[in-house]
Design a protein around this motif. Sequence first.
Motif, mmCIF file in Angstrom:
data_model
loop_
_atom_site.group_PDB
_atom_site.id
_atom_site.type_symbol
_atom_site.label_atom_id
_atom_site.label_comp_id
_atom_site.label_asym_id
_atom_site.label_seq_id
_atom_site.Cartn_x
_atom_site.Cartn_y
_atom_site.Cartn_z
ATOM 1 N N MET A 58 41.553 46.335 41.734
ATOM 2 C CA MET A 58 41.218 45.677 40.470
ATOM 3 C C MET A 58 42.490 44.687 40.212
ATOM 4 O O MET A 58 43.748 44.841 40.316
ATOM 5 N N ASP A 72 34.776 37.752 40.360
ATOM 6 C CA ASP A 72 34.695 36.423 39.680
ATOM 7 C C ASP A 72 35.064 35.323 41.268
ATOM 8 O O ASP A 72 35.991 35.355 41.658
ATOM 9 N N LEU A 131 37.455 41.843 39.327
ATOM 10 C CA LEU A 131 37.891 42.015 37.878
ATOM 11 C C LEU A 131 37.785 43.420 37.608
ATOM 12 O O LEU A 131 38.424 44.040 37.165
ATOM 13 N N LYS A 132 36.748 44.347 38.234
ATOM 14 C CA LYS A 132 36.583 45.526 37.918
ATOM 15 C C LYS A 132 35.805 46.199 39.198
ATOM 16 O O LYS A 132 34.982 45.611 39.928
ATOM 17 N N HIS A 133 35.842 47.457 39.361
ATOM 18 C CA HIS A 133 35.119 48.065 40.110
ATOM 19 C C HIS A 133 34.793 49.679 39.539
ATOM 20 O O HIS A 133 35.526 50.091 38.639
ATOM 21 N N THR A 134 33.749 50.184 39.957
ATOM 22 C CA THR A 134 33.296 51.509 39.282
ATOM 23 C C THR A 134 34.360 52.651 39.655
ATOM 24 O O THR A 134 34.925 52.172 40.953
ATOM 25 N N THR A 152 30.639 49.902 43.155
ATOM 26 C CA THR A 152 30.081 48.480 42.718
ATOM 27 C C THR A 152 31.357 47.700 42.128
ATOM 28 O O THR A 152 32.112 48.333 41.462
ATOM 29 N N PHE A 153 31.185 46.474 42.396
ATOM 30 C CA PHE A 153 32.443 45.652 42.196
ATOM 31 C C PHE A 153 31.885 44.454 41.341
ATOM 32 O O PHE A 153 30.766 43.910 41.179
ATOM 33 N N ASP A 154 32.684 44.223 40.462
ATOM 34 C CA ASP A 154 32.630 43.107 39.638
ATOM 35 C C ASP A 154 33.689 41.890 39.999
ATOM 36 O O ASP A 154 34.720 42.256 39.856
ATOM 37 N N TYR A 202 24.973 47.453 36.506
ATOM 38 C CA TYR A 202 26.146 47.516 37.405
ATOM 39 C C TYR A 202 26.760 48.984 37.036
ATOM 40 O O TYR A 202 27.073 49.528 37.984
ATOM 41 N N PHE A 226 22.613 44.284 46.765
ATOM 42 C CA PHE A 226 22.282 44.311 45.367
ATOM 43 C C PHE A 226 23.566 43.433 44.894
ATOM 44 O O PHE A 226 24.614 43.632 45.231
ATOM 45 N N VAL A 227 23.071 41.976 44.937
ATOM 46 C CA VAL A 227 23.995 40.887 44.423
ATOM 47 C C VAL A 227 23.481 40.450 43.093
ATOM 48 O O VAL A 227 22.540 39.855 43.128
ATOM 49 N N MET A 228 24.288 40.548 41.805
ATOM 50 C CA MET A 228 23.801 39.956 40.870
ATOM 51 C C MET A 228 24.603 39.325 39.857
ATOM 52 O O MET A 228 25.899 39.782 39.728
ATOM 53 N N GLU A 229 24.211 38.303 39.404
ATOM 54 C CA GLU A 229 25.116 37.772 38.368
ATOM 55 C C GLU A 229 25.301 38.369 37.110
ATOM 56 O O GLU A 229 24.339 39.016 36.685
ATOM 57 N N LEU A 230 26.384 38.470 36.590
ATOM 58 C CA LEU A 230 26.794 39.065 35.400
ATOM 59 C C LEU A 230 26.960 37.847 34.247
ATOM 60 O O LEU A 230 28.082 37.452 34.132
ATOM 61 N N ASN A 235 30.694 35.314 37.158
ATOM 62 C CA ASN A 235 30.755 36.791 37.402
ATOM 63 C C ASN A 235 29.603 37.468 38.288
ATOM 64 O O ASN A 235 28.601 37.038 37.792
ATOM 65 N N ILE A 236 30.138 38.049 39.251
ATOM 66 C CA ILE A 236 28.982 38.496 39.936
ATOM 67 C C ILE A 236 29.160 40.142 40.243
ATOM 68 O O ILE A 236 30.472 40.517 40.601
ATOM 69 N N ALA A 237 28.242 40.866 40.241
ATOM 70 C CA ALA A 237 28.119 42.288 40.673
ATOM 71 C C ALA A 237 27.566 42.411 41.905
ATOM 72 O O ALA A 237 26.489 41.970 42.343
ATOM 73 N N LEU A 238 28.384 43.066 42.658
ATOM 74 C CA LEU A 238 27.623 43.429 44.192
ATOM 75 C C LEU A 238 28.251 44.733 44.507
ATOM 76 O O LEU A 238 29.133 45.669 44.128
ATOM 77 N N ARG A 239 27.523 45.393 45.522
ATOM 78 C CA ARG A 239 27.913 46.767 46.028
ATOM 79 C C ARG A 239 28.906 46.630 46.965
ATOM 80 O O ARG A 239 29.116 45.600 47.570
#
Lengths: 75, 687
Positions: free
Chosen positions: A8, A53, A41-44, A49-51, B373, B481-485, A58-62
């Motif tokens: 992070m 930039d 930015l973040k992960h669970t 799962t990752f957040d 997420y 799983f790729v998704m814009e926040l 902002n993109i979430a991906l596994r």
Amino acid sequence: MRLNELNMGESGIIKKIHAKEPLKSKLLSMGFARGERVKVLKHTLAKNTFDVDVNGINIALREEEAREIEVEKDN
Amino acid sequence: MVEIKIALVGQPNVGKSHLINSISGATLHVGNFSGVTVEKKEVEFERNGYKLKLIDLPGTYSLHPYTPEEKVTKEFLINEEYDLILNVVDSNQLEKNLIFSWQVADLNKPMVIAFNMYDEYSRAGGEIDTDKFFKLTNIMAQNVSAKENFGLEELFEKVIKTYQQKNTPRIYYSEIIEEEIENIKEKIKNCKFDKRFISIRLLEDDEDIYKIVHEKPWFVELLPALNESKKVIKNEYDNDDLKEIFFEERLALAKGIVSQIAKKAQKEKISEKIDKILIHPILGLPIFLLVMWIVFQLTFSVGALPAYYIGEGFSAFGNWIGNLMPNGLFKDAIVNGIIPAVGTVVMFLPNILILFLGINLMEQTGYMARAAYVMDGVLKRFGLQGRAFIPLISGFGCSVPAYMAARTLKNPKDRLITMLVIGFMSCGARLPIYVLLVSAFFAPSIQGDVMFAIYIGGALTGLVVAKILRSVLFKGEPEPFVMELPKYRFPKIKSLLFDLWIKTKMYLKKAGTFIALASLTVWFLSSFPRADIIKEYSYKIKHAQGIEKIELKKEMNQKILENSYLAKIGKIIAPITKPLDLGWREDVALLAGLAAKETVVSTMAVLYNGGSSSNKTLIEKIRNAMPFTAAVAMIIIVMFYSPCVAAMSTFYAEVPELAWRIFYTIYPNVFAYFAALIAVSLIKIFS
């Protein structure tokens, strides 16, 4: 180094997308291009799962998808 | 009046639907794209003597499609007839959006760009010079804010001007690529598509375009030239991936143009700050659960109130109509068949509206993506996606809105798997059945635990079945799983209400007709044949006095049910359910449960009790009449077998593939049967 290995707050420059089609085109269209800076930015809690930039987006991906993105970590 | 048919395209979350809702004096038509459950919105309005017809295409990141919705957009852009492309772009994400714009510009159709959300962008210090953009690309563009309603009229002026001048984009790639495009173009002979477009798509390995042209007679000559050109490009760029080369080419072009036309805005920090709390690694999950708890409280507790009054209203209306009509079959069909059937349809509306208000709010504010997420890690283990949580949880309230909520899942496999297990989440209407059976057959001290086990057991089974479906029926790579926040944004009331209105219309039109028809069928099966019984009783009732009259009527109704087609079916399947220790009464009750789960208890009451609604006597009666194993079997069957016709109809309305409809209709019942059989056998072995 792969994107999922960043912690992070860490960032790096994208070197190569290893994913196969059609995921590769998907990642490209979301902005994961070579030479772009990507920041975690973040992960669970379990790092499932990752957040991230990329280029201000902002993109979430596994973790599985993050593993397909090779980065060079910033110092 | 001349009609200008306009394809409205853009990446997801750029505010396309806001834009549509903000056009004044427009009429809207909502349907589906043929063959798929992708919503198609068409808007018509008049400006300067022209009739403008906008066709809203699904949000698309790239013309290398990934989701079925993106395929719809691509197919439309390539194959359909239209006059102009209106591309909506999020001013805050110019570079990423323009990469898609260049791909669309390659189509060589008249094109206009709307830089949307310009209000946000300019407030953060950003500026876009659309005149300069026009000089560089030959695309007329307009800064607009659909939310604050500015720039729209100027945008439509530019649309009309572009149409009149047949003004097409001029986007050029680097010299090496342009040279090869020219080489390919020469080889393309008669073809209804634009030659430059075909050349570019062939060079970037577009399989869809390849399929279109590879049967043309001139393709034989083109192929060696194409392979040669690809080789040249690959060598020049030192990269084997042509799609990536073209992507980077477009990104470079976007960056170059953005640096010339736009003054950068300051980076927005609010979303990041909100995310610090809402998707905090530890707090994220409890916050999400709290949000869901509130949504479901509102949906099913608050929603139950109007639902109750709607139900009462319909039965009062039925009585009122009934008193006005002469006795007979026609009256019976209206009062007991049609009115309750329509009532059932309308009764679900409050639940659906509140749940969708919640979901739409979550979507529009940007929280939905965060919820996915947060939940993804848990659901991934069961082969499901983060967003699946909402339809699944809704299943505990009612399967009808749950099936509709599955629309938030964009990937069709994810959506189908989720929909196939929603029925395992015990809906509210099954509660009375569990209460009846559990209080009749289990000691009061463990009744609570049994109820808990029923609900948790059903949900866990659903998740395990999802996992099995994923690994057996949907083999292969797990869905990425790729998704814009998207940024957090305030919702727009007009859009919210509008979407609810569309959902309502869709539900009433599609599921509604199914539900009403199915309810009518069940009414018919449970009330016929009856001519002889009525003849027999009508004489007795006529001559009976006071209370006796009511008793006789009850008896008559019981007789009708016992002799109905439904009972006959129940008796036919009795041998099948015999290993489960179920009698024909239970069979009939379960069959009636297909109409609505609420009718299971009332049917049991009629068949065991002669219609007496007193729960106490019913409990005693079934305790004496049914073995313990039968009660367990019945509970398990109710947990897993097909939901009510309203839910099934909604499923059919949402899933167009016949094979899946058939699978969905059969497998829960087979599953329920064997689950019950195993449970009954185990009890017999151990006792």
